[in-house]
Design a protein around this motif. Sequence first.
Motif, short mmCIF file in Angstrom:
data_model
loop_
_atom_site.label_atom_id
_atom_site.label_comp_id
_atom_site.label_asym_id
_atom_site.label_seq_id
_atom_site.Cartn_x
_atom_site.Cartn_y
_atom_site.Cartn_z
N TYR A 1 -12.32 -6.24 -4.07
CA TYR A 1 -12.17 -4.78 -3.52
C TYR A 1 -11.04 -4.21 -3.90
O TYR A 1 -9.93 -4.56 -3.69
N LYS B 1 -9.33 -8.36 1.50
CA LYS B 1 -10.50 -7.67 1.91
C LYS B 1 -11.73 -7.94 1.04
O LYS B 1 -12.63 -7.00 0.92
N PRO C 1 -8.92 7.78 -6.47
CA PRO C 1 -8.71 6.30 -7.02
C PRO C 1 -10.06 5.45 -7.49
O PRO C 1 -11.19 5.86 -7.07
N HIS C 2 -9.72 4.33 -8.22
CA HIS C 2 -10.75 3.29 -8.43
C HIS C 2 -10.97 2.65 -7.28
O HIS C 2 -9.84 2.00 -6.71
N MET C 3 -11.75 2.96 -6.20
CA MET C 3 -12.00 2.47 -4.97
C MET C 3 -13.38 1.67 -4.81
O MET C 3 -14.42 2.32 -5.03
N GLY C 4 -13.59 0.61 -4.22
CA GLY C 4 -14.70 0.00 -4.15
C GLY C 4 -14.70 -1.38 -4.82
O GLY C 4 -13.72 -1.99 -5.10
N TRP C 5 -15.91 -2.04 -4.70
CA TRP C 5 -16.27 -3.38 -5.17
C TRP C 5 -16.59 -3.22 -6.75
O TRP C 5 -17.63 -2.70 -7.15
N ASN C 6 -15.73 -4.10 -7.51
CA ASN C 6 -15.99 -4.07 -8.62
C ASN C 6 -15.81 -5.59 -9.23
O ASN C 6 -15.36 -6.47 -8.85
N VAL D 1 0.67 -1.10 0.09
CA VAL D 1 0.06 -0.04 -0.09
C VAL D 1 0.99 1.23 0.01
O VAL D 1 2.03 1.08 0.65
N VAL E 1 -8.63 -0.84 -4.35
CA VAL E 1 -8.15 0.66 -4.38
C VAL E 1 -6.91 0.85 -4.93
O VAL E 1 -5.88 0.53 -4.57
N LYS F 1 -14.04 8.65 -10.97
CA LYS F 1 -13.44 8.97 -9.91
C LYS F 1 -12.09 8.10 -9.66
O LYS F 1 -12.15 6.75 -10.04
#
Lengths: 253, 201
Positions: free
Chosen positions: B141, B184, B115-120, B46, B143, B113
């Motif tokens: 998940y 995650k 960062p590309h952040m979230g569940w895809n 990270v 980020v 948006k």
Amino acid sequence: MIAKRIIPCLDVDAGRVVKGKKFQDLSDVNDPVTLAKYYNDEGADELVFYDITATSEKRDIFLQIVEQTAESVYIPLTIGGGIRTVEDFKRVLRAGADKVSVNSAAVIDPQLITAAALKFGRQCVVLSMDVKRNEDKGCTIYTHGGRINTGIDALEWAVKGESLGAGEIVVNCIDTDGIRNGYDLEITRKISEEVRVPVIASGGAGKSEDFYQVLQHGKADAALAASVFHYGDIRIRELKSYLDNKGIHVRRC
Amino acid sequence: MIAIVDYGVGNLKSVNKAFQYLGFQSLITSDPKEIDKSDAIVLPGVGAFKDAMEQLKKNDLAQCIKENVGKKKLILGICLGMQLLYEKSYEDGEWEGLGLLKGEIVKFNSQLKIPHMGWNKLSKRFDDDLGRGIEDGEYVYFVHSYYLDTHAKDDILFNTQYDVDVPAVVRNGNIIGMQFHPEKSGGTGLKLLRNFGELIK
């Protein structure tokens, strides 16, 4: 495309989960680690633990809870409550949190947002704001659990928070919180249209349709709720199936 | 034993606990000797590409990883750890990576948006033991603000869509990368980690 998220929030006091009604009237509900696992299995997309422990000597209990939770659930965990310094960020991130939310402390010292974003990345800095409608048809930021009116305009604060480095914004509406009669769609939508970071709606969920409304018409990226989940009024699995049928893009598992 | 490389970045506990929960032996280490003894390497990550590479070089870990991978030891790079496996990154400059795989890490050029952040969603490109039991459309998940651009399309087992095709799971023999955080990503992430662990002979 990114799925809209459903996020249960757990208020934790001295290691136990509580739920406030309009920030008062707290009643003990359950063990945080057990509850976290339960929500994880139900299909929650993320968990928020909010530390409301008043005395500092009991804060270590909370860190242990964070640690135990991070070890037993495999979805993102956000920690809030009592975060005042970059050092506080570090402590909870070390304990296993993925994101940290700041509220009052960021209003008092906005540079905290920037400092934390530079050190840990903006993806883990969540700006949580308590907003209340005012007589001029606008919204004002309140701090300290809704007790202090700062006079700051909510839209301005959201925009400033994003430019300072917040990676996500939680909009908690004091007027609707604990009433279970739906989120404040107008405030949520206004803020969501004003910023480019994800907006999480909070305060007012009572039935499944409230989630649909705020994700669709409130333009929220995620919806957070506490009591409707804790008391079992809404099951996350069923909620997601309902939202999916209504055409909302959610993660099914 | 799975060695999770500790080079001072990020939360390694979740990855470690996930492997242990799945019944694999794992440890967090920054000691090249432990990495040499291990059956597989996990390179988490990270933060910033440049800092991460500097840390890896400073602690002789970069050389150690290259040698082990050269001997066909399994390696899994997670998130930034996957990006580090490649030749070069354009994150705030131009930085050399470990160069174990061919490709470059580039910035999203998108109205979406960042960062590309979230569940895809994962979309499957090839069947592989690593993706066993993973259905097309399962969520994981993410980020990240940079993604892999590579001509080695045959290495890409799963993509995700974020305006562009984002390589999500890559594999070239013993070298594996996941752009999202399997630790995650709920049940889907655990399945992928189990599949990785089961590749150890």
